[in-house]
Design a protein around this motif. Sequence first.
Motif, mmCIF file in Angstrom:
data_model
loop_
_atom_site.group_PDB
_atom_site.id
_atom_site.type_symbol
_atom_site.label_atom_id
_atom_site.label_comp_id
_atom_site.label_asym_id
_atom_site.label_seq_id
_atom_site.Cartn_x
_atom_site.Cartn_y
_atom_site.Cartn_z
ATOM 1 N N LEU A 1 63.572 9.991 42.046
ATOM 2 C CA LEU A 1 64.253 8.702 42.083
ATOM 3 C C LEU A 1 65.159 8.520 40.867
ATOM 4 C CD1 LEU A 1 61.337 6.413 43.309
ATOM 5 C CD2 LEU A 1 63.337 7.125 44.617
ATOM 6 N N ARG A 2 64.768 9.094 39.743
ATOM 7 C CA ARG A 2 65.585 8.963 38.528
ATOM 8 C C ARG A 2 66.798 9.887 38.553
ATOM 9 N NH1 ARG A 2 60.386 8.907 35.999
ATOM 10 N NH2 ARG A 2 59.868 6.805 35.250
ATOM 11 N N THR A 3 66.613 11.089 39.061
ATOM 12 C CA THR A 3 67.658 12.111 38.949
ATOM 13 C C THR A 3 68.462 12.305 40.220
ATOM 14 O OG1 THR A 3 66.121 13.885 39.589
ATOM 15 C CG2 THR A 3 66.249 13.319 37.239
ATOM 16 N N GLY A 4 67.962 11.794 41.354
ATOM 17 C CA GLY A 4 68.645 12.029 42.616
ATOM 18 C C GLY A 4 68.309 13.370 43.241
ATOM 19 N N ALA A 5 67.303 14.069 42.696
ATOM 20 C CA ALA A 5 66.880 15.352 43.273
ATOM 21 C C ALA A 5 66.194 15.105 44.611
ATOM 22 C CB ALA A 5 65.932 16.059 42.306
ATOM 23 N N PRO A 6 66.046 16.135 45.434
ATOM 24 C CA PRO A 6 65.358 15.962 46.718
ATOM 25 C C PRO A 6 63.932 15.462 46.521
ATOM 26 C CG PRO A 6 66.538 18.043 46.666
ATOM 27 C CD PRO A 6 66.607 17.490 45.285
ATOM 28 N N ALA A 7 63.488 14.635 47.445
ATOM 29 C CA ALA A 7 62.132 14.097 47.365
ATOM 30 C C ALA A 7 61.117 15.211 47.592
ATOM 31 C CB ALA A 7 61.950 12.994 48.407
ATOM 32 N N PRO A 8 59.962 15.145 46.929
ATOM 33 C CA PRO A 8 58.937 16.189 47.120
ATOM 34 C C PRO A 8 58.344 16.128 48.518
ATOM 35 C CG PRO A 8 58.068 14.367 45.822
ATOM 36 C CD PRO A 8 59.528 14.098 45.991
ATOM 37 N N ARG A 9 57.776 17.245 48.929
ATOM 38 C CA ARG A 9 57.071 17.321 50.210
ATOM 39 C C ARG A 9 55.627 17.696 49.929
ATOM 40 N NH1 ARG A 9 61.186 20.176 54.588
ATOM 41 N NH2 ARG A 9 62.943 18.721 54.259
ATOM 42 N N PRO A 10 54.735 16.711 49.936
ATOM 43 C CA PRO A 10 53.337 17.008 49.602
ATOM 44 C C PRO A 10 52.758 18.077 50.511
ATOM 45 C CG PRO A 10 53.714 14.643 49.664
ATOM 46 C CD PRO A 10 54.955 15.287 50.201
ATOM 47 N N SER B 1 63.486 10.410 51.181
ATOM 48 C CA SER B 1 64.472 11.456 51.486
ATOM 49 C C SER B 1 65.813 10.893 51.939
ATOM 50 C CB SER B 1 63.900 12.417 52.537
ATOM 51 O OG SER B 1 62.781 13.113 52.012
ATOM 52 N N PRO B 2 65.867 9.984 52.924
ATOM 53 C CA PRO B 2 67.185 9.459 53.324
ATOM 54 C C PRO B 2 67.852 8.619 52.234
ATOM 55 C CG PRO B 2 65.407 8.349 54.517
ATOM 56 C CD PRO B 2 64.788 9.491 53.795
ATOM 57 N N VAL B 3 67.052 7.955 51.387
ATOM 58 C CA VAL B 3 67.633 7.152 50.314
ATOM 59 C C VAL B 3 68.302 8.048 49.286
ATOM 60 C CG1 VAL B 3 67.125 5.537 48.449
ATOM 61 C CG2 VAL B 3 65.970 5.295 50.641
ATOM 62 N N LEU B 4 67.636 9.172 48.972
ATOM 63 C CA LEU B 4 68.171 10.091 47.977
ATOM 64 C C LEU B 4 69.261 10.985 48.538
ATOM 65 C CD1 LEU B 4 64.793 11.089 46.296
ATOM 66 C CD2 LEU B 4 66.532 9.555 45.386
ATOM 67 N N GLY B 5 69.394 10.997 49.861
ATOM 68 C CA GLY B 5 70.437 11.808 50.497
ATOM 69 C C GLY B 5 70.102 13.273 50.494
ATOM 70 N N THR C 1 73.282 -1.314 41.487
ATOM 71 C CA THR C 1 71.897 -1.720 41.658
ATOM 72 C C THR C 1 70.979 -0.921 40.742
ATOM 73 O OG1 THR C 1 70.065 -1.878 43.221
ATOM 74 C CG2 THR C 1 71.620 -0.105 43.587
ATOM 75 N N ARG C 2 69.942 -1.580 40.222
ATOM 76 C CA ARG C 2 68.959 -0.929 39.357
ATOM 77 C C ARG C 2 67.638 -0.724 40.083
ATOM 78 N NH1 ARG C 2 69.336 -5.342 34.797
ATOM 79 N NH2 ARG C 2 69.672 -6.558 36.689
ATOM 80 N N ILE C 3 67.651 -0.812 41.400
ATOM 81 C CA ILE C 3 66.412 -0.692 42.157
ATOM 82 C C ILE C 3 65.785 0.677 41.943
ATOM 83 C CG2 ILE C 3 65.393 -0.726 44.461
ATOM 84 C CD1 ILE C 3 67.561 -2.650 45.311
ATOM 85 N N GLY C 4 66.596 1.734 42.000
ATOM 86 C CA GLY C 4 66.058 3.083 41.878
ATOM 87 C C GLY C 4 65.361 3.314 40.551
ATOM 88 N N ASP C 5 65.968 2.894 39.449
ATOM 89 C CA ASP C 5 65.359 3.093 38.134
ATOM 90 C C ASP C 5 64.056 2.312 38.007
ATOM 91 O OD1 ASP C 5 67.445 4.732 37.404
ATOM 92 O OD2 ASP C 5 68.601 3.123 36.463
#
Length: 652
Positions: A613-622, A648-652, A499-503
């Motif tokens: 989303l591009r790298t799979g790193a943890p999502a930021p926490r504003p 966060s759950p999508v990126l694992g 899937t290319r959804i993330g990119d």
Amino acid sequence: MAQRTHGVRLSPPTWLTAGLRPQPAPVPWAAVARAAVALAVPLAVGLAAGQPAYGALVSMGALSGVIGDTADAYRMRFFNIAVPQLFGAVGVALGTLVYGHDWTAVAVLTLVALVSGMISSIGSVASVAGLLLLLNAVVGAGLPLPQPWWKAPLLLTAGGAVVLLLTLFAWPLRGGVPERAAVAASYRSTAAFLRAAGTPEHDERRQAVTQSLNASYDLLLAHRTRRHGRSPGLTRLIAQLNALIPIVEAASAAKLRPARLGPLPEAWPAAVLTLADTVGRSPAPTAVPLDLPTPTGPSERALHQALRYAAAVGAESDPAHTAAPDRLGRPAAPWARTRRATRAALFSRASWRYGLRLALCIGLAQVVVSVLPVPRSYWVALTVTFVLKPDFGSVFSRAVLRALGTAAGLLIAMPVLSEVPRGWWDVPTVALLAALIPACSAKGYAFQTAAITPVILLLSDLLNHQGFRLVLPRLFDSLIGCGIALVAGYLCWPESWHTRIGDRLADAVTEASAYVVLAFAGAPGQDRTAGPRRRRRLYRDLSAVRSEFQRALTEPPPTGPPAAAWWPLVIAVERVVEATTATQVRVEHGEPAPPPGEVAALAADLAALAEALRTGAPAPRPAAAPDGPADVLGPLRREVRAACALASPVLG
């Protein structure tokens, strides 16, 4: 009724059944009548002249025109039918010249497939043209067509001309009607969006407005050229559509009205419906008296101003004088657009990859039928071509649906080929079967395939006289073609089953970050159309993400099931864009401007989310910030936090 075993519900997976559910589309009765006439009349003329094969070829050309007649505006319908017919004529000429030359046919059809795949990326008309180029080349190389070589292209083009004449018959009387209807539909969709402000239907109505605006702009701007200033009707419609954008912006802001004020008064959406009726009814300037309530806050002040402006645009005799600057910018000249699209097709990596994939599969199909004793083998390559069309969705699901649709079509064809005597009885039979094509095409690809299959078989039988013996070989040929497309066109290309959804979503979030900065820049001399243009581009990007999501859901594991996890995040990003617009509208109509530092912090959070989303790193926490009634950025900040939390759950 689904069976249950030990308390577990047994039912087919979604990726298998998604394409088998008929779409809730109305029957296009005018298209049904055109298809019946366009395919049956040439066949009747051929029978009357003692040349049924000629009539069958003209009907085949008409079939291509019926399938390609998908636009609404008459100008676009002309190009959608005429241009592909010319490419189809070239294709059948090439195919006829190599008929009976097995390995020469393999080489020529492989080269045609490469060209067909590459030009498909230029645009929608070029995509259909590439399809007909390859399809007719395959037919010409696989069927004994009338000689000399120029006769079949001429007859097929004549069939397309029949459809073109029937399609454009009402142009002098109804020119401009589809465009006005599209703009009026956008106004009505906006009225429903406004009525849904603050209700659970808000997100659904917002998406409907986005789709309607996309369709209207595509319809109007597709044929707007340097003649734009000398076309008063087109100028007026574009001005009225541009005038709708501030109303949409104000409708987004209406969601933020204080709850103590209650629901938005019905007079506001009623005023939008009044404008919609005026747009759809008359192309002439019309003064529309609007009975609007007194505004009670920033969003209603914005709505009041936007509605007054839209009414003024509709009443102006020369809308070019009062219309706001074009919010999408002026289009390039046709030659410039064609040059850019051609350059992209020649040098784009994606264009070459698709062209090579299609060429590989067509080459394999021709090699298989040259080596194996497959009678009338053109059906294998036809199947590969239909399955691998890139802008028609998932290759996997199309292969499955093609096989199922062909099987259903063969069931319809069996009694026709076995019981209906060849001759004049073919005319009403073709008329009836042709009428099913537009009706079934609106329901989905499998239904379209089931309707087209018996028509092609019947017309083919008039050329090679095999009768009922056509049925089972065509099923085997379809299965072979689907197998080639699945293996050589799907499994061997990893990007097909990832899937290319993330990119794509990451790109949209990056654009959203830039939009947040632009929305609150407020610099002197700033281009006021830059924000709306960026937002329209953003919503188009998000529509592409939605399309990718729908495609991914039709893929088997491991692609399909994980794709469902992206959906809440897609919605969250759309809400971020809408909250940005709503906050900007409220600031422009009385709310205090937000501090630049807080705007920059929100933009940075979105940029960090895009990178994650591009790298799979943890999502930021504003970081936490003031979030009270006086905080104008509060709604936007909450949407950004929600988007980061859902990532966060999508990126694992």
